[in-house]
Design a protein around this motif. Structure first.
Motif, PDB file in Angstrom:
ATOM      1  N   ARG A  60       2.974  61.965  20.788  1.00  0.00           N
ATOM      2  CA  ARG A  60       2.432  60.611  20.792  1.00  0.00           C
ATOM      3  C   ARG A  60       2.764  59.878  19.501  1.00  0.00           C
ATOM      4  NH1 ARG A  60      -1.121  58.801  24.332  1.00  0.00           N
ATOM      5  NH2 ARG A  60      -1.726  57.217  22.819  1.00  0.00           N
ATOM      6  N   THR A  61       2.781  60.612  18.396  1.00  0.00           N
ATOM      7  CA  THR A  61       2.912  59.938  17.105  1.00  0.00           C
ATOM      8  C   THR A  61       4.254  59.217  16.971  1.00  0.00           C
ATOM      9  OG1 THR A  61       3.683  62.000  16.103  1.00  0.00           O
ATOM     10  CG2 THR A  61       1.339  61.509  15.945  1.00  0.00           C
ATOM     11  N   GLY A  99      -3.804  64.384  21.375  1.00  0.00           N
ATOM     12  CA  GLY A  99      -3.026  63.424  22.131  1.00  0.00           C
ATOM     13  C   GLY A  99      -3.341  63.421  23.609  1.00  0.00           C
TER      14      GLY A  99
END
Length: 404
Positions: free
Chosen positions: A314-315, A32
């Protein structure tokens, strides 16, 4: 031309020169932080800033990722890559101290040769390796912190050497800084590309079912990220198992997109073993690292985030932007991203059973799934984007090098 005129001309030329920023990376990992930094580098105003991407290891995953996006790299000098653990050993190890001095001296020469104004470090190894060199070379150090608020580097080294510290969430603010940092700590969420067009989610789900040779009515929950202990991939397996104990006839499979980083324990085999012990080996699928991630994320009915001490995953935001509901632990930076019951669900950490109730509500109540999906997407589109992040970092660059 008189000496005074030449001096003035040199001053004007220096003042108008672009700010040169070095972004050092090892090069053998892609996570990320690298994706965030790439979005920043690509979006910088090239009339004002000149980014120099520096890698210690060429021809590996990060360089390929950057080249696909039209970004070139420069090879770092041959030096020892340090880590916080190495730093702790320097006091008692004469040879290690000499190696550190050699590393720093070579990096100082490199930074001066390339007229670097700012070194922007993005992970623990690069913080430890480049921090002292940046200051000795006469440049500024921007320390981008994406890890544990108790990490020794950000509490000891950053207060001493960093000109400014950027945290990806309030959660990562250094908990025990050696010196006061209030004047030089800023929270800026990571940048996210907004999807141009939404993918056909049903087609993505059917494609995944076909790849795995599963019935087309199979629903999917997913784990996206590196297979590391902090992200708790084993808890993901146990959450899927807990759901199947409660709803044994529901056609649900768990898919993990990601792999173990280099030089870290390989958790893949441990995950397979645990799934087999729980009797759900046919329900757990390890699919490795995938790029682009959007088709994978769009194939999921729910993204599960069982991580603890996650700075700002981030996901979560990537899932929201694609309309995939999120169920995450109420820990780390997750509560800063998810409004419980509105844009997703937050559950008690370290308790895989806690995922079952929100999973069931989303999987069994389609109108509710639609409501969470739309609300989360609208929220993410407004709050998270490249523009705000790039403007915030650019402002810090200009503050660090005001003469430009």
């Amino acid at each position: 031309m008189s000496a005074a005129e030449r001096t003035l001309e040199d001053h004007v030329a220096s003042a108008s020169r672009r700010i040169v920023i070095a972004f050092p990376f090892v090069g053998d990992k892609l996570g990320g932080s690298h994706i965030s930094a790439t979005g920043l580098i690509a979006g910088l105003d090239k009339e004002k800033f000149e980014p120099l991407i520096v890698v210690h290891k060429q021809g590996q995953v990060l360089e390929r990722f950057l080249q696909e996006r039209g970004l070139s790299v420069t090879l770092a000098p041959e030096v020892d890559i340090l880590s916080p653990l190495v730093g702790r050993r320097l006091i008692g190890g004469f040879s290690a101290a000499l190696a550190h001095l050699r590393t720093t001296a070579r990096l100082v020469r490199f930074l001066r040769t390339h007229s670097i104004d700012i070194v922007h470090t993005n992970d623990s190894e690069m913080h430890a390796t480049w921090a002292l060199a940046a200051r000795l070379a006469g440049g500024k150090l921007l320390w981008h912190h994406r890890a544990d608020p108790l990490a020794q580097g950000v509490n000891i080294l950053a207060p001493l050497l960093a000109n400014h510290i950027v945290g990806v969430s309030k959660f990562v603010r250094p908990a025990r800084p050696l010196l006061p940092i209030e004047h030089k700590f800023t929270v800026l969420h990571s940048p996210f590309d907004h999807p141009g067009t939404q993918l056909d989610r049903e087609a993505c789900r059917r494609n995944l079912a076909e790849e795995l040779l599963l019935p087309f009515n199979t629903r999917f929950v997913g784990y996206v990220g590196n297979l590391v202990e902090r992200k708790r991939p084993m808890a993901f397996v146990e959450a899927v198992h807990a759901f199947h104990r409660r709803y044994p006839d529901f056609a649900l499979s768990g898919v993990l997109f990601g792999c173990s980083p280099p030089n870290k324990p390989d958790l893949g085999e441990m995950i397979r073993t645990r799934a087999n012990e729980l009797g759900i080996s046919n329900r757990i699928h390890l699919l490795g690292f995938r790029t682009p991630v959007a088709p994978c994320m769009s194939a999921l009915d729910i993204l599960l985030v069982p991580a603890v001490n996650e700075p700002f995953g981030r996901t979560l935001i990537e899932a929201m932007l694609l309309g995939t509901p999120v169920v995450a632990t109420n820990h780390g930076g997750n509560p800063e991203a998810v409004d419980d019951g509105t844009t997703g669900y937050l559950v008690e950490p370290e308790k895989p059973d806690a995922f079952v109730a929100p999973m069931a509500r989303l999987l069994l109540d389609r109108p509710h799934w639609d409501e969470i999906s739309k609300t989360a997407m609208a929220h993410a589109l407004i709050k998270y984007g490249n523009k705000a992040h790039i403007e915030g970092i650019s402002r810090l660059y200009r503050n660090l090098v005001p003469s430009r």
